[in-house]
Design a protein around this motif. Structure first.
Motif, PDB file in Angstrom:
ATOM      1  N   LYS A   4       0.602  -1.507  -0.163  1.00 39.69           N
ATOM      2  CA  LYS A   4       0.182   0.175   0.405  1.00 39.69           C
ATOM      3  C   LYS A   4       0.880   1.333   0.001  1.00 39.69           C
ATOM      4  O   LYS A   4       1.968   0.924   0.905  1.00 39.69           O
ATOM      5  CB  LYS A   4      -0.851   0.172   0.899  1.00 39.69           C
ATOM      6  CG  LYS A   4      -1.753  -0.882   1.176  1.00 39.69           C
ATOM      7  CD  LYS A   4      -3.408  -1.186   2.363  1.00 39.69           C
ATOM      8  CE  LYS A   4      -4.027  -2.273   2.092  1.00 39.69           C
ATOM      9  NZ  LYS A   4      -4.931  -2.289   3.152  1.00 39.69           N
ATOM     10  N   GLN A   6      -0.055   5.218   0.496  1.00 36.33           N
ATOM     11  CA  GLN A   6      -1.160   6.269   1.385  1.00 36.33           C
ATOM     12  C   GLN A   6      -2.282   4.951   1.555  1.00 36.33           C
ATOM     13  O   GLN A   6      -3.124   6.195   1.464  1.00 36.33           O
ATOM     14  CB  GLN A   6      -1.172   7.017   0.845  1.00 36.33           C
ATOM     15  CG  GLN A   6       0.323   8.231   1.041  1.00 36.33           C
ATOM     16  CD  GLN A   6       0.153   9.313   0.545  1.00 36.33           C
ATOM     17  OE1 GLN A   6      -0.565   9.653  -0.110  1.00 36.33           O
ATOM     18  NE2 GLN A   6       1.137  10.621   0.538  1.00 36.33           N
ATOM     19  N   ASN A   8      -3.237   3.016  -0.176  1.00 36.18           N
ATOM     20  CA  ASN A   8      -4.251   2.391  -1.457  1.00 36.18           C
ATOM     21  C   ASN A   8      -3.239   1.244  -2.264  1.00 36.18           C
ATOM     22  O   ASN A   8      -2.067   1.561  -2.228  1.00 36.18           O
ATOM     23  CB  ASN A   8      -4.465   3.099  -3.259  1.00 36.18           C
ATOM     24  CG  ASN A   8      -5.639   5.072  -2.387  1.00 36.18           C
ATOM     25  OD1 ASN A   8      -6.061   4.301  -2.325  1.00 36.18           O
ATOM     26  ND2 ASN A   8      -4.592   6.169  -2.375  1.00 36.18           N
ATOM     27  N   GLU A   9      -3.543   0.447  -2.747  1.00 37.35           N
ATOM     28  CA  GLU A   9      -2.757  -0.341  -3.255  1.00 37.35           C
ATOM     29  C   GLU A   9      -2.254  -0.989  -4.479  1.00 37.35           C
ATOM     30  O   GLU A   9      -2.415  -0.332  -5.399  1.00 37.35           O
ATOM     31  CB  GLU A   9      -4.376  -1.518  -3.771  1.00 37.35           C
ATOM     32  CG  GLU A   9      -3.702  -3.439  -2.563  1.00 37.35           C
ATOM     33  CD  GLU A   9      -4.709  -4.591  -2.676  1.00 37.35           C
ATOM     34  OE1 GLU A   9      -4.489  -4.924  -4.088  1.00 37.35           O
ATOM     35  OE2 GLU A   9      -5.058  -5.437  -1.675  1.00 37.35           O
ATOM     36  N   GLU A 121       3.103   1.221 -10.628  1.00 33.21           N
ATOM     37  CA  GLU A 121       2.146   2.213 -10.825  1.00 33.21           C
ATOM     38  C   GLU A 121       2.684   3.703 -10.595  1.00 33.21           C
ATOM     39  O   GLU A 121       2.499   4.478 -11.092  1.00 33.21           O
ATOM     40  CB  GLU A 121       1.224   2.626  -9.335  1.00 33.21           C
ATOM     41  CG  GLU A 121      -0.433   1.431 -10.155  1.00 33.21           C
ATOM     42  CD  GLU A 121       0.143  -0.540  -9.389  1.00 33.21           C
ATOM     43  OE1 GLU A 121      -0.595  -0.591  -9.305  1.00 33.21           O
ATOM     44  OE2 GLU A 121       1.534  -0.347  -8.583  1.00 33.21           O
ATOM     45  N   GLU A 146       3.547  -1.053   4.026  1.00 32.37           N
ATOM     46  CA  GLU A 146       2.510   0.156   3.947  1.00 32.37           C
ATOM     47  C   GLU A 146       4.169   0.793   3.728  1.00 32.37           C
ATOM     48  O   GLU A 146       4.854   0.956   4.022  1.00 32.37           O
ATOM     49  CB  GLU A 146       1.861   0.840   5.196  1.00 32.37           C
ATOM     50  CG  GLU A 146       1.757   2.921   4.656  1.00 32.37           C
ATOM     51  CD  GLU A 146       1.175   3.116   3.349  1.00 32.37           C
ATOM     52  OE1 GLU A 146       1.772   4.274   2.564  1.00 32.37           O
ATOM     53  OE2 GLU A 146       0.105   2.411   2.852  1.00 32.37           O
TER      54      GLU A 146
END
Length: 164
Positions: A4, A6, A8-9, A121, A146
């Motif tokens: 993750k 923040q 989000n995956e 991403e 994270e």
């Protein structure tokens, strides 16, 4: 592997390494644009993968290791990010980083390929820590769930002490 950023995956490309495996050779870029490979490093080494040295969490991590690594003789610490070498050099100078070598994986992405740390991403490296002994065997591996969390500083340093 999914982690993750923040909350989000995001996805890590490549195969993550495990304790007991040998780290694969890689090629990164020094701040003077010369190349550094695994073969250029020796002894017990700590490799820290970070998204960008010029962010608060990464800044704290590298500054902390810069201060703590002095306590460990014969252990070398390297921070790897996708930051351009020029930006890394400016940041190191501004923070008086002298005990951690900061290098870039921007050109070949071979460190991220060797360790499975590239975030698809974001085009950045995830936060991870690796301790490698003098035979290039991984004795400590940490991929943070994270990215914005800090690694386990004491565990990393203890693993480096035990790897001697």
């Amino acid at each position: 592997m999914k982690i993750k950023f923040q909350g989000n995956e995001v996805n890590l490309l490549g195969t993550q390494v495990k304790v007991g495996e040998k780290i694969k050779d890689f090629k990164v870029v020094n701040n003077d644009l010369s190349e550094l490979t695994l073969k250029d490093t020796k002894g017990v080494r700590i490799f820290l993968a970070v998204p960008s040295v010029d962010t608060p969490v990464c800044d704290l991590e590298v500054v902390t290791f810069n201060n703590k690594i002095k306590e460990l003789q014969d252990v070398n610490c390297y921070t790897v990010s996708m930051d351009l070498p020029f930006a890394q050099a400016r940041w190191c100078q501004a923070k008086s980083i002298s005990n951690v070598k900061v290098v870039s994986d921007y050109k070949d992405r071979s460190f991220s390929e060797a360790t499975g740390t590239y975030i698809k991403e974001l085009g950045l490296l995830t936060r991870a820590a690796f301790v490698v002994n003098s035979e290039n065997k991984l004795v400590y591996v940490e991929y943070l769930d994270e990215i914005t969390n800090q690694p386990k500083f004491d565990e990393i340093l203890e693993a480096a002490k035990m790897a001697k």
